[in-house]
Structure formats: C-alpha cells, structure tokens
Design a protein around this motif. Structure first.
Motif, PDB file in Angstrom:
ATOM      1  N   LEU A   1       8.920  -9.399  -0.864  1.00  0.00           N
ATOM      2  CA  LEU A   1       9.265  -8.129  -0.226  1.00  0.00           C
ATOM      3  C   LEU A   1      10.253  -8.330   0.916  1.00  0.00           C
ATOM      4  O   LEU A   1      11.153  -7.522   1.122  1.00  0.00           O
ATOM      5  N   ARG A   2      10.094  -9.420   1.658  1.00  0.00           N
ATOM      6  CA  ARG A   2      11.006  -9.706   2.762  1.00  0.00           C
ATOM      7  C   ARG A   2      12.414 -10.007   2.234  1.00  0.00           C
ATOM      8  O   ARG A   2      13.405  -9.544   2.780  1.00  0.00           O
ATOM      9  N   GLU A   3      12.499 -10.801   1.148  1.00  0.00           N
ATOM     10  CA  GLU A   3      13.800 -11.171   0.585  1.00  0.00           C
ATOM     11  C   GLU A   3      14.533  -9.976  -0.013  1.00  0.00           C
ATOM     12  O   GLU A   3      15.740  -9.866   0.110  1.00  0.00           O
ATOM     13  N   THR A   4      13.810  -9.122  -0.677  1.00  0.00           N
ATOM     14  CA  THR A   4      14.452  -7.982  -1.326  1.00  0.00           C
ATOM     15  C   THR A   4      14.627  -6.811  -0.381  1.00  0.00           C
ATOM     16  O   THR A   4      15.431  -5.921  -0.649  1.00  0.00           O
ATOM     17  N   GLY A   5      13.867  -6.802   0.728  1.00  0.00           N
ATOM     18  CA  GLY A   5      13.934  -5.675   1.642  1.00  0.00           C
ATOM     19  C   GLY A   5      13.492  -4.404   0.964  1.00  0.00           C
ATOM     20  O   GLY A   5      13.926  -3.310   1.290  1.00  0.00           O
ATOM     21  N   GLU A   6      12.602  -4.548   0.018  1.00  0.00           N
ATOM     22  CA  GLU A   6      12.179  -3.435  -0.830  1.00  0.00           C
ATOM     23  C   GLU A   6      11.361  -2.421  -0.043  1.00  0.00           C
ATOM     24  O   GLU A   6      10.459  -2.764   0.695  1.00  0.00           O
ATOM     25  N   ALA A   7      11.678  -1.143  -0.218  1.00  0.00           N
ATOM     26  CA  ALA A   7      10.945  -0.069   0.444  1.00  0.00           C
ATOM     27  C   ALA A   7      10.292   0.859  -0.561  1.00  0.00           C
ATOM     28  O   ALA A   7       9.470   1.677  -0.207  1.00  0.00           O
ATOM     29  N   GLU A   8      10.675   0.749  -1.824  1.00  0.00           N
ATOM     30  CA  GLU A   8      10.078   1.619  -2.826  1.00  0.00           C
ATOM     31  C   GLU A   8       8.908   0.927  -3.505  1.00  0.00           C
ATOM     32  O   GLU A   8       8.640  -0.230  -3.258  1.00  0.00           O
ATOM     33  N   GLU A   9       8.234   1.641  -4.371  1.00  0.00           N
ATOM     34  CA  GLU A   9       7.082   1.099  -5.082  1.00  0.00           C
ATOM     35  C   GLU A   9       7.520  -0.040  -5.996  1.00  0.00           C
ATOM     36  O   GLU A   9       8.563   0.026  -6.636  1.00  0.00           O
TER      37      GLU A   9
ATOM     38  N   MET B   1      -4.195   2.977   4.857  1.00  0.00           N
ATOM     39  CA  MET B   1      -3.362   1.823   4.593  1.00  0.00           C
ATOM     40  C   MET B   1      -1.903   2.289   4.588  1.00  0.00           C
ATOM     41  O   MET B   1      -1.566   3.265   3.940  1.00  0.00           O
ATOM     42  N   ASP B   2      -1.039   1.588   5.338  1.00  0.00           N
ATOM     43  CA  ASP B   2       0.361   1.987   5.377  1.00  0.00           C
ATOM     44  C   ASP B   2       1.075   1.568   4.089  1.00  0.00           C
ATOM     45  O   ASP B   2       0.545   0.796   3.288  1.00  0.00           O
ATOM     46  N   GLN B   3       2.259   2.090   3.895  1.00  0.00           N
ATOM     47  CA  GLN B   3       2.996   1.883   2.642  1.00  0.00           C
ATOM     48  C   GLN B   3       3.325   0.401   2.419  1.00  0.00           C
ATOM     49  O   GLN B   3       3.190  -0.102   1.308  1.00  0.00           O
ATOM     50  N   ARG B   4       3.724  -0.310   3.441  1.00  0.00           N
ATOM     51  CA  ARG B   4       4.080  -1.730   3.288  1.00  0.00           C
ATOM     52  C   ARG B   4       2.870  -2.557   2.860  1.00  0.00           C
ATOM     53  O   ARG B   4       2.975  -3.404   1.982  1.00  0.00           O
ATOM     54  N   GLU B   5       1.731  -2.319   3.480  1.00  0.00           N
ATOM     55  CA  GLU B   5       0.531  -3.060   3.116  1.00  0.00           C
ATOM     56  C   GLU B   5       0.115  -2.748   1.678  1.00  0.00           C
ATOM     57  O   GLU B   5      -0.323  -3.644   0.954  1.00  0.00           O
ATOM     58  N   GLU B   6       0.266  -1.510   1.275  1.00  0.00           N
ATOM     59  CA  GLU B   6      -0.049  -1.137  -0.111  1.00  0.00           C
ATOM     60  C   GLU B   6       0.903  -1.850  -1.084  1.00  0.00           C
ATOM     61  O   GLU B   6       0.486  -2.316  -2.145  1.00  0.00           O
ATOM     62  N   GLN B   7       2.181  -1.951  -0.720  1.00  0.00           N
ATOM     63  CA  GLN B   7       3.139  -2.670  -1.562  1.00  0.00           C
ATOM     64  C   GLN B   7       2.768  -4.151  -1.657  1.00  0.00           C
ATOM     65  O   GLN B   7       2.826  -4.734  -2.745  1.00  0.00           O
ATOM     66  N   LEU B   8       2.388  -4.749  -0.534  1.00  0.00           N
ATOM     67  CA  LEU B   8       1.975  -6.151  -0.540  1.00  0.00           C
ATOM     68  C   LEU B   8       0.754  -6.351  -1.430  1.00  0.00           C
ATOM     69  O   LEU B   8       0.701  -7.285  -2.229  1.00  0.00           O
ATOM     70  N   ARG B   9      -0.230  -5.476  -1.281  1.00  0.00           N
ATOM     71  CA  ARG B   9      -1.447  -5.580  -2.080  1.00  0.00           C
ATOM     72  C   ARG B   9      -1.131  -5.476  -3.566  1.00  0.00           C
ATOM     73  O   ARG B   9      -1.589  -6.282  -4.370  1.00  0.00           O
ATOM     74  N   GLN B  10      -0.298  -4.511  -3.934  1.00  0.00           N
ATOM     75  CA  GLN B  10       0.042  -4.313  -5.342  1.00  0.00           C
ATOM     76  C   GLN B  10       0.860  -5.486  -5.882  1.00  0.00           C
ATOM     77  O   GLN B  10       0.630  -5.967  -6.990  1.00  0.00           O
ATOM     78  N   ARG B  11       1.811  -5.981  -5.087  1.00  0.00           N
ATOM     79  CA  ARG B  11       2.631  -7.112  -5.524  1.00  0.00           C
ATOM     80  C   ARG B  11       1.775  -8.357  -5.706  1.00  0.00           C
ATOM     81  O   ARG B  11       1.895  -9.066  -6.697  1.00  0.00           O
ATOM     82  N   ALA B  12       0.881  -8.641  -4.751  1.00  0.00           N
ATOM     83  CA  ALA B  12      -0.004  -9.805  -4.860  1.00  0.00           C
ATOM     84  C   ALA B  12      -0.900  -9.687  -6.091  1.00  0.00           C
ATOM     85  O   ALA B  12      -1.127 -10.670  -6.799  1.00  0.00           O
ATOM     86  N   TYR B  13      -1.379  -8.485  -6.368  1.00  0.00           N
ATOM     87  CA  TYR B  13      -2.216  -8.255  -7.551  1.00  0.00           C
ATOM     88  C   TYR B  13      -1.426  -8.513  -8.831  1.00  0.00           C
ATOM     89  O   TYR B  13      -1.916  -9.160  -9.761  1.00  0.00           O
TER      90      TYR B  13
END
Length: 86
Positions: free
Chosen positions: A37-45, A1-13
C-alpha cells in the motif's frame, strides 16, 4: 475502523489466501500489505488482482508429500501386564 486499516486488513487477508492460508505468518502478511500500500500509494479498495503475490520462501524444510510403502510390516510393541497389588 478507518479506510486505510480496512485496506490493510483486506490486503493481508488476500495475501494469506494466495499463499495457501499458512498458520503463524499473520505478521509477515500484514507487513507485506503495508509495504504494498505504501509503494502504490493506493487509496481505493484493493482488487482481486492485488492478491496475486509470490509466496514467501519456506523457512522450514518441507515434509515429504507422501510416504512410500516399502512392504515392511511393523508389529506394535507388547506391554508387560501390570503387577497386581496384593
């Protein structure tokens, strides 16, 4: 799983938990996580502060929290006995 998908999964959770873990709203939570994530342009955890989300408006009328006892006793219906096979 790439980093962006992991961030999406964690944020949705986190959103799901913040809303009280409702059933059947997974798509809404995933889309909200994508928007955030799109609005903030977040790249970190994501942090725990990111989970503070306003709950979505209810789509159905909520059931009453309690049922008040009005003192009426209801007897169960009586059934007729089955006819015997002769």
């Amino acid at each position: 799983m790439d980093q962006r998908e992991e961030q999406l999964r964690q944020r949705a959770y986190d959103i799901w938990q913040a809303e009280g873990e409702p059933h059947g709203r997974d798509r809404d939570h995933w889309e909200l996580a994508e928007r955030q994530l799109r609005e903030t342009g977040e790249a970190e955890e994501p942090t725990t502060a990111d989970a503070e989300v306003k709950p979505a408006p209810a789509r159905r009328k909520a059931a009453p929290a309690t049922i008040q006892d009005d003192g009426v006793t209801v007897k169960p219906k009586t059934r007729k006995p089955r006819a015997s096979k002769a």
